[in-house]
Enzyme design. Structure first.
Site, PDB file in Angstrom:
ATOM      1  N   GLU A 136       4.880  40.948  86.700  1.00 33.48           N
ATOM      2  CA  GLU A 136       6.320  41.122  86.856  1.00 33.48           C
ATOM      3  C   GLU A 136       6.978  39.824  87.303  1.00 33.48           C
ATOM      4  OE1 GLU A 136       8.720  42.975  86.440  1.00 33.48           O
ATOM      5  OE2 GLU A 136       8.072  45.044  86.215  1.00 33.48           O
ATOM      6  N   ARG A 146       8.616  49.997  98.602  1.00 33.85           N
ATOM      7  CA  ARG A 146       8.246  48.599  98.411  1.00 33.85           C
ATOM      8  C   ARG A 146       9.318  47.893  97.600  1.00 33.85           C
ATOM      9  NH1 ARG A 146       7.129  47.597  93.099  1.00 33.85           N
ATOM     10  NH2 ARG A 146       5.994  49.139  91.867  1.00 33.85           N
ATOM     11  N   ASN A 159      10.718  45.741  94.586  1.00 38.50           N
ATOM     12  CA  ASN A 159      10.422  45.618  93.162  1.00 38.50           C
ATOM     13  C   ASN A 159      11.094  44.330  92.694  1.00 38.50           C
ATOM     14  OD1 ASN A 159       9.042  46.749  90.958  1.00 38.50           O
ATOM     15  ND2 ASN A 159      10.937  47.574  90.128  1.00 38.50           N
ATOM     16  N   ASN A 218      15.401  47.440  89.405  1.00 36.68           N
ATOM     17  CA  ASN A 218      14.711  46.535  88.503  1.00 36.68           C
ATOM     18  C   ASN A 218      15.537  45.299  88.187  1.00 36.68           C
ATOM     19  OD1 ASN A 218      12.064  46.344  87.486  1.00 36.68           O
ATOM     20  ND2 ASN A 218      12.136  48.516  86.952  1.00 36.68           N
ATOM     21  N   ASP A 228      13.663  47.506  82.013  1.00 40.82           N
ATOM     22  CA  ASP A 228      12.887  47.023  83.162  1.00 40.82           C
ATOM     23  C   ASP A 228      13.472  45.672  83.584  1.00 40.82           C
ATOM     24  OD1 ASP A 228      10.784  46.295  84.939  1.00 40.82           O
ATOM     25  OD2 ASP A 228       9.393  47.583  83.870  1.00 40.82           O
TER      26      ASP A 228
HETATM   27 CA    CA Z   1      10.145  45.542  86.899  1.00 45.71          CA
END
Ligand code: CA
Length: 291
Positions: A19, A100, A102, A148, A198
């Site tokens: 990521e 958490r 991201n 995101n 995303d």
């Molecule tokens: Ca992501």
């Protein structure tokens, strides 16, 4: 009619959940994380790759102006000293223990925005937070489910944002003086059978590149909202994208290996890799966090 392009494998990293790729122009390197593995990675073209263990989930990494790296981890915003590998929780963020960080991004004026999610993706359990250069943390958007991608327009006045389960990318007006968001509106809606938005980034021409997780593609939406490019991947779980390379003309794409059973991994042996595509556009380098 959208143009279809194909991404090539860049690094066969087989990450669980790669990521937050970002081009750190000052150091001439690509940074990214593997979230559940708790790893920050750096790839230097022609140089030695580096990896730093964080000791907990790490959702996002960005360079900082004074050197070192800023992170969003389980528990809050953190700093990573590259030389010693020391991770310091710089600004704790309250929440349930299964929350958490991201994805995140640094605004054109050097503030670090990053959002949270719960491990079970409870509706509304997360928030979007802002870490200012003086260390202050402000919640700018509560009630988020899977915070995101974030990316600013070339003029810095609009920020794009995806709370993935909404299947939307929304835009806000951004006020650099105060770091506040306003005027939320939807600019992209992903169709129900195509996956979810995303990570994302904006190119130098104002086009919006969205990693569509589940469809194995990154899509470009032109400034007028029209879908004009689809970059296809050999794996379904596209997680994020950024422009990088010395000329900032390479679109790097991160992917995930998580949730795939043995049959799926046979079908997608490159899942969790980093991919690259030449898409005929350039994008801005990362803005370093100003703290
Ligand atoms: Ca992501």
């Amino acid at each position: 009619m959208a143009t279809h392009l194909t991404a090539e494998l860049f690094l066969d990293t087989r990450a669980t959940l790669a990521e937050s790729p970002v081009w750190d122009a000052a150091a001439g390197r690509l940074l990214w994380v593997d979230i559940p593995a708790g790893l920050v990675h750096a790839h230097v073209p022609g140089g030695q790759p580096r990896t730093w263990p964080v000791g907990t989930d790490v959702g996002v990494v960005r360079p900082a102006r004074d050197g070192g790296l800023v992170l969003g981890i389980r528990g809050g915003f953190a700093r990573l000293d590259e030389d010693t590998g020391a991770v310091t929780l710089a600004a704790p963020v309250d929440g349930p223990p299964d929350l958490r960080f991201n994805d995140g991004e640094v605004s054109p004026d050097g503030r670090f925005f990053a959002g949270t999610m719960s491990d079970d993706q409870r509706e509304g359990a997360g928030s979007l937070h802002r870490l200012d250069p003086d260390g202050t943390v402000t919640t700018v958007l509560p009630g988020v489910t899977v915070s995101n991608g974030l990316s600013w327009s070339p003029d810095g006045r609009t920020v794009h944002y995806a709370d993935s389960p909404t299947r939307r990318v929304d835009a806000f007006d951004y006020d650099a003086g105060s770091g506040t968001l306003s005027g939320r509106r939807t600019v992209v809606t992903i169709e129900p059978d195509a996956g979810v938005p995303d990570g994302l980034c904006v190119d130098d021409d104002g086009g919006l590149w969205v990693a569509v997780n589940g469809s194995g593609a990154v899509r470009r939406y032109a400034p007028d909202g029209a879908l004009d490019v689809v970059v296809e991947l050999p794996v379904a779980q596209a997680t994020s994208c950024c422009f990088g390379g010395p000329a900032r003309d390479l679109l790097y794409i991160s992917t995930a290996r998580e949730h795939l059973d043995a049959d799926a991994l046979d079908a997608e042996p490159l899942a969790g890799g980093l991919f690259v595509a030449r898409v005929g556009r350039t994008g801005p380098p990362a803005v370093p966090f100003a703290g």
